[in-house]
Design an enzyme around this catalytic site. Structure first.
Site, mmCIF file in Angstrom:
data_model
loop_
_atom_site.group_PDB
_atom_site.id
_atom_site.type_symbol
_atom_site.label_atom_id
_atom_site.label_comp_id
_atom_site.label_asym_id
_atom_site.label_seq_id
_atom_site.Cartn_x
_atom_site.Cartn_y
_atom_site.Cartn_z
ATOM 1 N N ASP A 107 22.485 34.998 -0.484
ATOM 2 C CA ASP A 107 21.717 34.102 0.669
ATOM 3 C C ASP A 107 20.888 33.148 -0.155
ATOM 4 O OD1 ASP A 107 20.032 36.031 0.009
ATOM 5 O OD2 ASP A 107 19.621 36.793 1.941
ATOM 6 N N LYS A 149 2.527 25.829 3.841
ATOM 7 C CA LYS A 149 3.163 26.607 2.698
ATOM 8 C C LYS A 149 2.593 26.274 1.404
ATOM 9 C CE LYS A 149 7.601 27.030 5.285
ATOM 10 N NZ LYS A 149 8.827 26.965 5.371
#
Length: 223
Positions: A107, A149
């Site tokens: 992934d 972030k």
């Protein structure tokens, strides 16, 4: 070089999409994750890829059989029951003839330079950790600014990209995760190295938000 892609998981966090297709076939800008990964590995000279599968294996095999222009040799290592990352690498690695190989989590979408990993044995790529959420900078009881972030300096995380020697196969469990078994043991013995990557593109596709954010970044790169 040979690479193993760990793509046997069910991708439960991406339901209901993964009720119908396996996670490697989840599209990013209309291109499945597995195709992005194969193109990435090919860019760094990987000639042969073993894909570890378990959930909806036939769908992945059928897709790649149609995509016969990817330019690499593809094999499959099918897990009849979930083996964990360590067991999957052990099973797939038995057919690898090279002295070392890459491993990529199924992934993970990244542009980490694999050429920098082959200089040392048993090596993990690490990236600087970013918060998943926005943070606030405070002085006293006053909020001064918001940052989305933000990178946390000098805190490094496992990027899910490895360069391993074939000898490691004998130490891997038949069932279990490499991150919980061999890696901690090797780290204690000083047998595990890392290369740090700052500002690398890196996404782990675990949620619909991850799909959206990764697709936007890939779109910028293509343009």
């Amino acid at each position: 070089m040979h690479a193993i892609i760990l793509a046997g998981g069910r991708g439960k966090r991406l339901r209901p999409i993964t009720d119908y297709v396996p996670k490697p076939l989840v599209p990013l800008n209309n291109i499945p994750i597995i195709e992005w990964q194969i193109s990435y590995l090919k860019k760094f000279g990987v000639k042969e890829i073993t894909i570890c599968t378990g959930y909806k294996t036939e769908m992945i095999q059928n897709f790649l059989a149609v995509k016969n222009n990817l330019g690499v040799k593809i094999k499959f290592s099918v897990e009849k029951t979930p083996l964990g990352t360590g067991g999957a690498i052990k099973q797939a690695g038995l057919s690898i003839k090279d002295k070392s190989f890459f491993v990529l989590n199924g992934d993970t979408i990244t542009n980490i330079d694999l050429g920098k990993l082959v200089k040392k044995q048993n090596l993990i790529a690490s990236i600087e950790l970013k918060t998943k959420f926005g943070v606030v900078e405070i002085e006293g009881d006053k909020i001064m600014q918001f940052k989305e972030k933000k990178e946390i300096p000098n805190v490094w995380m496992n990027a899910g990209v490895y360069h391993l020697q074939k000898e490691i196969l004998q130490d891997l469990p038949k069932k279990g995760d490499i991150e919980k078994t061999v890696f901690p043991d090797y780290a204690k013995k000083g047998k595990l190295s890392t290369v740090k990557f700052k500002n690398a593109m890196w996404h782990s596709i675990d949620s619909f938000k991850d799909i959206e954010e990764c697709s936007l970044e890939l779109n910028k790169i293509i343009k």
